[in-house]
Design a protein around this motif. Structure first.
Motif, mmCIF file in Angstrom:
data_model
loop_
_atom_site.group_PDB
_atom_site.id
_atom_site.type_symbol
_atom_site.label_atom_id
_atom_site.label_comp_id
_atom_site.label_asym_id
_atom_site.label_seq_id
_atom_site.Cartn_x
_atom_site.Cartn_y
_atom_site.Cartn_z
ATOM 1 N N GLN A 32 -12.197 6.344 5.856
ATOM 2 C CA GLN A 32 -12.365 7.601 5.144
ATOM 3 C C GLN A 32 -12.613 7.158 3.330
ATOM 4 O OE1 GLN A 32 -10.063 10.618 6.535
ATOM 5 N NE2 GLN A 32 -10.229 9.747 9.069
ATOM 6 N N PHE A 33 -11.127 6.163 3.536
ATOM 7 C CA PHE A 33 -10.986 6.313 1.988
ATOM 8 C C PHE A 33 -12.025 5.326 1.421
ATOM 9 C CE2 PHE A 33 -9.451 2.851 -0.568
ATOM 10 C CZ PHE A 33 -8.648 3.302 -1.755
ATOM 11 N N CYS A 34 -12.997 4.706 2.061
ATOM 12 C CA CYS A 34 -13.731 4.139 1.363
ATOM 13 C C CYS A 34 -15.467 4.106 1.869
ATOM 14 C CB CYS A 34 -14.041 2.177 2.728
ATOM 15 S SG CYS A 34 -12.920 0.991 3.002
ATOM 16 N N LEU A 35 -15.036 5.877 2.159
ATOM 17 C CA LEU A 35 -16.894 6.397 2.296
ATOM 18 C C LEU A 35 -16.318 7.295 1.144
ATOM 19 C CD1 LEU A 35 -16.491 8.046 6.146
ATOM 20 C CD2 LEU A 35 -18.728 6.810 4.975
ATOM 21 N N LYS A 36 -15.582 7.498 0.680
ATOM 22 C CA LYS A 36 -14.841 8.620 -0.014
ATOM 23 C C LYS A 36 -15.108 7.387 -1.427
ATOM 24 C CE LYS A 36 -14.854 11.957 -1.343
ATOM 25 N NZ LYS A 36 -15.505 12.939 -1.974
ATOM 26 N N PHE A 37 -14.520 5.801 -2.036
ATOM 27 C CA PHE A 37 -14.822 5.362 -2.750
ATOM 28 C C PHE A 37 -16.028 4.544 -2.705
ATOM 29 C CE2 PHE A 37 -15.094 0.472 -3.383
ATOM 30 C CZ PHE A 37 -14.062 1.050 -4.924
ATOM 31 N N THR A 38 -16.844 4.136 -1.994
ATOM 32 C CA THR A 38 -18.434 3.956 -1.870
ATOM 33 C C THR A 38 -19.306 5.296 -2.567
ATOM 34 O OG1 THR A 38 -19.042 4.294 0.468
ATOM 35 C CG2 THR A 38 -18.251 1.661 -1.074
ATOM 36 N N ILE A 62 0.993 -0.767 0.268
ATOM 37 C CA ILE A 62 0.148 -0.345 0.068
ATOM 38 C C ILE A 62 1.042 1.081 0.778
ATOM 39 C CG2 ILE A 62 -1.679 1.084 1.287
ATOM 40 C CD1 ILE A 62 -2.254 -1.275 2.340
ATOM 41 N N ALA A 63 2.002 1.514 1.371
ATOM 42 C CA ALA A 63 3.368 2.613 1.612
ATOM 43 C C ALA A 63 3.675 2.600 -0.354
ATOM 44 C CB ALA A 63 4.023 2.021 2.331
ATOM 45 N N ALA A 64 3.573 1.517 -1.008
ATOM 46 C CA ALA A 64 4.010 1.829 -2.485
ATOM 47 C C ALA A 64 3.503 2.223 -3.861
ATOM 48 C CB ALA A 64 5.543 0.790 -2.828
ATOM 49 N N GLY A 115 -7.760 10.393 -5.321
ATOM 50 C CA GLY A 115 -6.331 10.697 -5.241
ATOM 51 C C GLY A 115 -6.394 11.066 -3.966
ATOM 52 N N GLN A 116 -6.629 12.297 -2.941
ATOM 53 C CA GLN A 116 -6.469 12.210 -2.390
ATOM 54 C C GLN A 116 -6.614 11.589 -0.492
ATOM 55 O OE1 GLN A 116 -8.695 15.751 -1.951
ATOM 56 N NE2 GLN A 116 -8.098 17.036 -2.756
ATOM 57 N N GLN A 117 -7.502 10.632 -1.069
ATOM 58 C CA GLN A 117 -7.700 9.107 -0.330
ATOM 59 C C GLN A 117 -6.554 8.834 -0.380
ATOM 60 O OE1 GLN A 117 -10.073 9.454 2.410
ATOM 61 N NE2 GLN A 117 -10.158 10.966 1.302
ATOM 62 N N TRP A 118 -6.450 7.896 -1.428
ATOM 63 C CA TRP A 118 -4.925 7.432 -1.813
ATOM 64 C C TRP A 118 -3.433 7.714 -0.389
ATOM 65 C CZ3 TRP A 118 -4.257 2.002 -2.566
ATOM 66 C CH2 TRP A 118 -5.025 1.341 -3.598
ATOM 67 N N VAL A 119 -3.628 8.576 -1.237
ATOM 68 C CA VAL A 119 -2.227 9.539 -0.428
ATOM 69 C C VAL A 119 -2.483 9.375 0.982
ATOM 70 C CG1 VAL A 119 -1.306 11.790 0.181
ATOM 71 C CG2 VAL A 119 -2.273 11.208 -2.491
ATOM 72 N N LYS A 120 -3.672 10.077 1.830
ATOM 73 C CA LYS A 120 -3.679 9.552 2.929
ATOM 74 C C LYS A 120 -3.674 8.247 3.527
ATOM 75 C CE LYS A 120 -6.763 13.408 3.493
ATOM 76 N NZ LYS A 120 -8.208 14.236 3.803
ATOM 77 N N LEU A 121 -4.091 7.298 2.881
ATOM 78 C CA LEU A 121 -3.796 5.873 2.936
ATOM 79 C C LEU A 121 -2.453 5.709 3.174
ATOM 80 C CD1 LEU A 121 -5.884 3.378 3.704
ATOM 81 C CD2 LEU A 121 -6.020 2.811 1.267
ATOM 82 N N ILE A 122 -1.677 5.686 1.314
ATOM 83 C CA ILE A 122 -0.687 5.369 1.835
ATOM 84 C C ILE A 122 0.578 5.942 2.843
ATOM 85 C CG2 ILE A 122 1.863 6.045 0.115
ATOM 86 C CD1 ILE A 122 -0.516 6.209 -1.861
#
Length: 190
Positions: free
Chosen positions: A175-181, A32-34, A45-52
């Motif tokens: 938060q990532f899941c909320l945006k994705f769904t 995930i970090a990579a 994209g913003q959510q991915w940055v936070k998850l990473i």
């Protein structure tokens, strides 16, 4: 719908299924970090940055203990990750029966070696992955499955996950899941 978009959605559902089914190992957090985000300014994209970032900073032992606290617990975890529970307040209710009917129509059945009911959050994400990666048009489409079996409860579950104090990683995942769904709801209702 373009193939790249479907592939991205399929992979996201696969990741969610894995993260919500069992505690991650270091290799998964490192993967995930990579991840390289091609559109960091976009909402997803913003959510991915936070998850990473959360994966990079995550302490494996803390994340694994948080998984136990959130989903396992002594009698049950802080969250009860089942569609029936979120829709009716009880386990093994009508939403599970309706899900089983659609799973049978898709030719899917519960594996004998699992103790989890089919309406576990990870299982439902995995079914979405299977539908999206299927050749041709499945008997139950992604839109139908999402509207019937995810939409009625996913937002509430992910809001609870986002509020979690067990570990920063799971709060960010919520938060990532909320945006994705949210994006899935818009895509599948159009």
């Amino acid at each position: 719908m373009n193939d790249e978009n479907t592939l991205w959605r399929t992979q996201t559902y696969a990741l969610l299924a894995r993260l919500l089914y069992s505690e991650p190992d270091q290799a998964l957090l490192d993967n995930i970090a990579a991840v390289e985000v091609t559109e960091p300014e976009s909402p997803m994209g913003q959510q991915w940055v936070k998850l990473i970032d959360a994966a990079k900073k995550a302490d494996l032992v803390d994340v694994q203990q948080a998984f136990q606290t959130l989903f396992i617990g002594v009698t049950h975890g802080e969250l009860i990750p089942y569609g029936s529970y979120y829709q009716t307040g009880f386990l093994m209710e009508e939403p599970l029966a309706e899900l089983r009917t659609d799973l049978a129509r898709l030719g899917l059945e519960r594996q004998e070696d699992t103790s989890e009911p089919e309406d576990h959050i990870a299982a439902v994400c995995d079914v979405m992955r299977l539908i999206l990666s299927a050749e041709g048009t499945p008997i139950v489409t992604a839109d139908e499955f999402f509207q019937r079996h995810l939409s009625p409860w996913f937002k509430s579950f992910f809001e609870d996950l986002a509020k979690s104090k067990a570990a920063h990683f799971y709060s960010v995942l919520g938060q990532f899941c909320l945006k994705f769904t949210e994006l899935e709801s818009k895509l599948l209702s159009s």
